[in-house]
Motif scaffolding. Sequence first.
Motif, PDB file in Angstrom:
ATOM      1  N   THR A  52      27.124  -0.571  72.071  1.00 11.52           N
ATOM      2  CA  THR A  52      25.558  -0.434  72.032  1.00 11.52           C
ATOM      3  C   THR A  52      25.035   0.652  72.611  1.00 11.52           C
ATOM      4  O   THR A  52      25.750   1.213  73.938  1.00 11.52           O
ATOM      5  CB  THR A  52      24.942  -1.748  72.360  1.00 11.52           C
ATOM      6  OG1 THR A  52      24.795  -1.794  73.965  1.00 11.52           O
ATOM      7  CG2 THR A  52      25.137  -2.982  71.810  1.00 11.52           C
ATOM      8  N   CYS A  54      22.111   4.081  73.076  1.00 14.37           N
ATOM      9  CA  CYS A  54      20.611   4.508  73.163  1.00 14.37           C
ATOM     10  C   CYS A  54      20.445   5.774  73.845  1.00 14.37           C
ATOM     11  O   CYS A  54      20.331   6.679  73.311  1.00 14.37           O
ATOM     12  CB  CYS A  54      19.712   3.325  73.668  1.00 14.37           C
ATOM     13  SG  CYS A  54      17.830   3.802  73.435  1.00 14.37           S
ATOM     14  N   GLU A  79      20.711   1.777  69.160  1.00 23.14           N
ATOM     15  CA  GLU A  79      19.347   1.258  69.328  1.00 23.14           C
ATOM     16  C   GLU A  79      18.326   2.495  69.305  1.00 23.14           C
ATOM     17  O   GLU A  79      18.360   3.565  69.881  1.00 23.14           O
ATOM     18  CB  GLU A  79      19.278   0.664  70.369  1.00 23.14           C
ATOM     19  CG  GLU A  79      20.173  -0.326  70.815  1.00 23.14           C
ATOM     20  CD  GLU A  79      20.044  -1.213  71.853  1.00 23.14           C
ATOM     21  OE1 GLU A  79      19.226  -0.901  72.756  1.00 23.14           O
ATOM     22  OE2 GLU A  79      20.699  -2.063  72.497  1.00 23.14           O
ATOM     23  N   GLY A  88      19.948  -5.528  71.017  1.00 17.18           N
ATOM     24  CA  GLY A  88      20.742  -4.856  69.978  1.00 17.18           C
ATOM     25  C   GLY A  88      21.534  -5.875  69.225  1.00 17.18           C
ATOM     26  O   GLY A  88      21.643  -5.622  67.997  1.00 17.18           O
ATOM     27  N   ARG A  91      19.427  -7.749  66.751  1.00 14.57           N
ATOM     28  CA  ARG A  91      19.079  -6.860  65.572  1.00 14.57           C
ATOM     29  C   ARG A  91      20.342  -6.647  64.653  1.00 14.57           C
ATOM     30  O   ARG A  91      19.951  -6.650  63.308  1.00 14.57           O
ATOM     31  CB  ARG A  91      18.806  -5.480  66.146  1.00 14.57           C
ATOM     32  CG  ARG A  91      18.149  -4.570  65.257  1.00 14.57           C
ATOM     33  CD  ARG A  91      17.394  -3.330  65.894  1.00 14.57           C
ATOM     34  NE  ARG A  91      16.880  -2.422  64.966  1.00 14.57           N
ATOM     35  CZ  ARG A  91      17.520  -1.225  64.775  1.00 14.57           C
ATOM     36  NH1 ARG A  91      18.691  -0.840  65.095  1.00 14.57           N
ATOM     37  NH2 ARG A  91      16.901  -0.223  63.873  1.00 14.57           N
TER      38      ARG A  91
END
Length: 336
Positions: A52, A54, A79, A88, A91
């Motif tokens: 994940t 960001c 993200e 995340g 989602r």
Amino acid sequence: MKAVILAGGEGRRLRPYTLTVPKPMVPILNKPLLEYTIDLLKSQGIRDIVITTCYKADTIRSHFKDGSRHGVSISYLEEPFPLGTAGGLFRARVRFKEPILVMSGDAFTDLKLQDVISYHFRKKARMTLVTKEVSNPAGYGVCHTDSMGRLIEFREKPENWIGDEVNTGIYVLDPILLDEYHREGKVDFSSDLIPDLLSSNERVFAYRTNAYWRDIGSPDQYKHAREDVMAGTIAAPFLSDLSMKGEPYMTRIRVSCPKRKKPIVFAKLMETVPAFWSSGEMVFRDQGGGRTKIINDPERGFIIYSKAQRKQQSKKLAEYYGEKIKNMAKGVEAYE
């Protein structure tokens, strides 16, 4: 089993190291922290990895790409904005059909992951937390378990606490929970999902480990992690190539460098933020064999130690890095 590494955080507590790189990409002996985690997973047979991202996501993608260079398969969950430790996964819940191993991107450990996974299935748990006793639980999630290891109380970063067993941020998770306890937006394991599971009397267990583990969340912990590798405190097959032991010949040279240029030269060597030079040392592994340690000399410049199987080889390594530093110092003129 698929592993998810949570690497989207900004790492504000780790500034200034995270001003130009995400926290999981800060180096320990010239190797990103995230790469240690990937090596750990691979060494224990887990090669299907989701990361994940960001904050400065491109830094991670450009380094690891699809993972083939590291012998694993990597995909990404990017993200659009920080979604917490679990947001995340909620989602992208449709991507997960089997139990998931979740690793915090700032965890530095040599944990035997397969033992955790076996424990999770043996307990028929819906979620398993890896826990560890620490001397100072301040800033961690404090766990209380019954005699069977089942989690009965969890307090995230309490001001006052009883007990010293804390959450490491490493989990095994039944993906059905992502549907049954679905939330939108920012979601955290510690402050949201785990309390929800305990309120619903779900089978949540704690796997207490004695393995090495550090949360690289502060400059002090970061410094200790580097020292632990050099001292051999964390011992695992995927770290063995960093040892300075076993090389019979060593060459020591000193390279001068003006004090005002040293932060930039050190940063260029490490390919990270200039402040990292204050740690005082770094280690490089040569592909042809041999190791080189470069230490900051506060008075004159840098001291280079190169070790190799042959004396001439150690000399060449030391001279190579010496010239590299000299050329970098000359190039700094353009920035002054």
